[in-house]
Design a protein around this motif. Structure first.
Motif, short mmCIF file in Angstrom:
data_model
loop_
_atom_site.label_atom_id
_atom_site.label_comp_id
_atom_site.label_asym_id
_atom_site.label_seq_id
_atom_site.Cartn_x
_atom_site.Cartn_y
_atom_site.Cartn_z
N ASN A 30 -5.11 5.73 3.13
CA ASN A 30 -5.29 7.18 3.17
C ASN A 30 -6.77 7.55 3.32
OD1 ASN A 30 -2.53 7.63 2.82
ND2 ASN A 30 -2.70 7.59 0.58
N ILE A 31 -7.62 6.79 2.64
CA ILE A 31 -9.06 7.02 2.78
C ILE A 31 -9.50 6.77 4.22
CG2 ILE A 31 -11.35 6.21 2.07
CD1 ILE A 31 -10.14 5.53 -0.66
N PHE A 32 -8.99 5.69 4.79
CA PHE A 32 -9.35 5.34 6.17
C PHE A 32 -8.91 6.44 7.14
CE2 PHE A 32 -8.20 2.97 10.13
CZ PHE A 32 -9.50 2.68 10.51
N PHE A 33 -7.69 6.96 6.94
CA PHE A 33 -7.22 8.03 7.82
C PHE A 33 -7.99 9.32 7.58
CE2 PHE A 33 -4.39 11.66 8.62
CZ PHE A 33 -4.15 11.48 9.97
N TRP A 34 -8.34 9.59 6.33
CA TRP A 34 -9.06 10.82 6.01
C TRP A 34 -10.42 10.87 6.70
CZ3 TRP A 34 -13.70 11.35 3.27
CH2 TRP A 34 -14.06 12.68 3.00
N THR A 35 -11.07 9.71 6.82
CA THR A 35 -12.39 9.70 7.44
C THR A 35 -12.33 10.16 8.90
OG1 THR A 35 -12.15 7.36 8.04
CG2 THR A 35 -13.23 7.86 5.94
N ILE A 36 -11.29 9.74 9.61
CA ILE A 36 -11.22 10.11 11.02
C ILE A 36 -10.81 11.55 11.21
CG2 ILE A 36 -8.80 9.53 11.50
CD1 ILE A 36 -11.88 8.70 13.68
N ARG A 48 -11.76 -5.91 2.40
CA ARG A 48 -11.76 -7.02 1.45
C ARG A 48 -11.31 -6.65 0.05
NH1 ARG A 48 -12.19 -9.21 5.85
NH2 ARG A 48 -13.51 -11.03 6.25
N PHE A 49 -11.39 -5.39 -0.32
CA PHE A 49 -11.05 -5.00 -1.69
C PHE A 49 -9.75 -4.21 -1.71
CE2 PHE A 49 -15.78 -5.14 -1.74
CZ PHE A 49 -15.91 -6.25 -2.55
N ASP A 50 -8.98 -4.40 -2.78
CA ASP A 50 -7.71 -3.70 -2.94
C ASP A 50 -7.97 -2.33 -3.58
OD1 ASP A 50 -6.26 -5.82 -1.88
OD2 ASP A 50 -6.15 -6.83 -3.84
N LEU A 51 -8.43 -1.40 -2.77
CA LEU A 51 -8.73 -0.06 -3.24
C LEU A 51 -7.45 0.78 -3.25
CD1 LEU A 51 -12.01 0.59 -1.20
CD2 LEU A 51 -11.82 -0.24 -3.55
N ALA A 52 -7.30 1.60 -4.26
CA ALA A 52 -6.13 2.47 -4.35
C ALA A 52 -6.17 3.50 -3.23
CB ALA A 52 -6.10 3.17 -5.71
N GLY A 53 -5.09 3.53 -2.43
CA GLY A 53 -5.00 4.50 -1.34
C GLY A 53 -6.02 4.29 -0.24
N LYS A 54 -6.39 3.04 0.03
CA LYS A 54 -7.44 2.81 1.02
C LYS A 54 -7.02 3.19 2.43
CE LYS A 54 -6.52 -2.13 1.85
NZ LYS A 54 -7.13 -3.50 1.81
#
Length: 278
Positions: free
Chosen positions: A102-108, A94-100
């Motif tokens: 990349n964050i999503f891929f980093w978690t996995i 829902r939020f326009d986070l910078a580099g989200k």
């Protein structure tokens, strides 16, 4: 198109069910046989029941404590991970986070390395760093709960995000127009609609925490030992108590069956949520 033969489909499902359930049946057969019969010519048919293995398991106070530890750790970890993953997925969706992305891929990527790589640093952290006086995070339930979050949370985020993305943003906007705050929107709109995906995530995380062996065997000694690590105590230098181990394994299946039974109506809906797009 020629219709399929219903009898052939039934036969196929019967064969698949047999292949799937036979190992569980064979485990039960081993659990109701005395030790002397396990080393004779094996028979897949039950001609007698030797319930002493189950009586010994049920009367063993240590095993009951191990079972309680597993239930507390698995359930607490599953609930905590599911709630944290839900909040993280809502923020990513829902939020326009910078580099989200990349964050999503980093978690996995945290799931890409085998757990054995982290054994030594985790052991030092739990025994030397996370210590206050005589109290240490080593051999505690809270230690296992937090540790499993490290490995289960990335998987839960990866699993749950498609469910949150599948909920239209227009519902958020409508709730905001009606005067709902962000927390009210999450609680009253998003959470109920995401319930099928949450159920699937909860059961998968619970199973992962319930079945985990390596970390629990390394970072517990007695107080927080789980039932899966307790099985290894029956492999000794004098032999292996196969009947008792099989009886314990049957007991470990019961909580999983109960959990599946409670959330089974949500599983299919959660796995197919958002699969059909107009």
């Amino acid at each position: 198109m020629r219709p399929s033969n219903p009898y052939l489909n039934i036969l196929l499902w019967v064969l698949l069910s047999f292949v799937t359930l036979f190992p569980i049946y064979w485990l039960f057969v081993i659990s109701v046989k005395p030790a002397v019969d396990l080393f004779t010519t094996p028979s897949i048919f039950l001609d007698s029941f030797y319930w002493k293995n189950y009586v010994e398991v049920f009367n063993d106070e240590t095993l009951r404590r191990y079972m309680m530890n597993s239930l507390i750790v698995s359930t607490s970890n599953a609930v905590l991970v599911t709630v944290l993953a839900f909040m993280a997925c809502y923020a990513l969706s829902r939020f326009d986070l910078a580099g989200k992305e990349n964050i999503f891929f980093w978690t996995i990527t945290n799931r890409m390395a085998p757990a054995a790589v982290f054994l030594l640093p985790l052991f030092l952290l739990y025994t030397k760093v996370f210590a206050i006086g005589d109290w240490k995070l080593y051999d505690t339930r809270i230690g296992l709960i937090l540790l499993y979050c490290t490995f289960n949370l990335p998987f839960a985020i990866w699993t749950l995000r498609p469910t949150i993305d599948g909920i239209p943003r227009e519902l958020d906007e409508a709730a905001t127009v009606d005067g709902c705050s962000t927390w009210q929107t999450i609680r009253e709109v998003i959470w109920p609609l995401a319930r099928p995906g949450l159920a699937v995530t909860l059961i998968l995380v619970w199973v992962f925490a319930w079945n985990e062996f390596l970390l629990a065997a390394t970072l517990t000694s007695f107080n927080a030992r789980t039932i899966t690590t307790g099985l290894s105590e029956y492999v000794t230098s004098t032999g292996t108590e196969w009947g008792t181990m099989a009886a314990i394994a049957i007991f470990t299946l019961i909580p999983a069956l109960i959990i599946f039974g409670l959330v089974q109506r949500h599983i299919v809906a959660g796995l197919t949520f958002g699969a059909v797009k107009e």
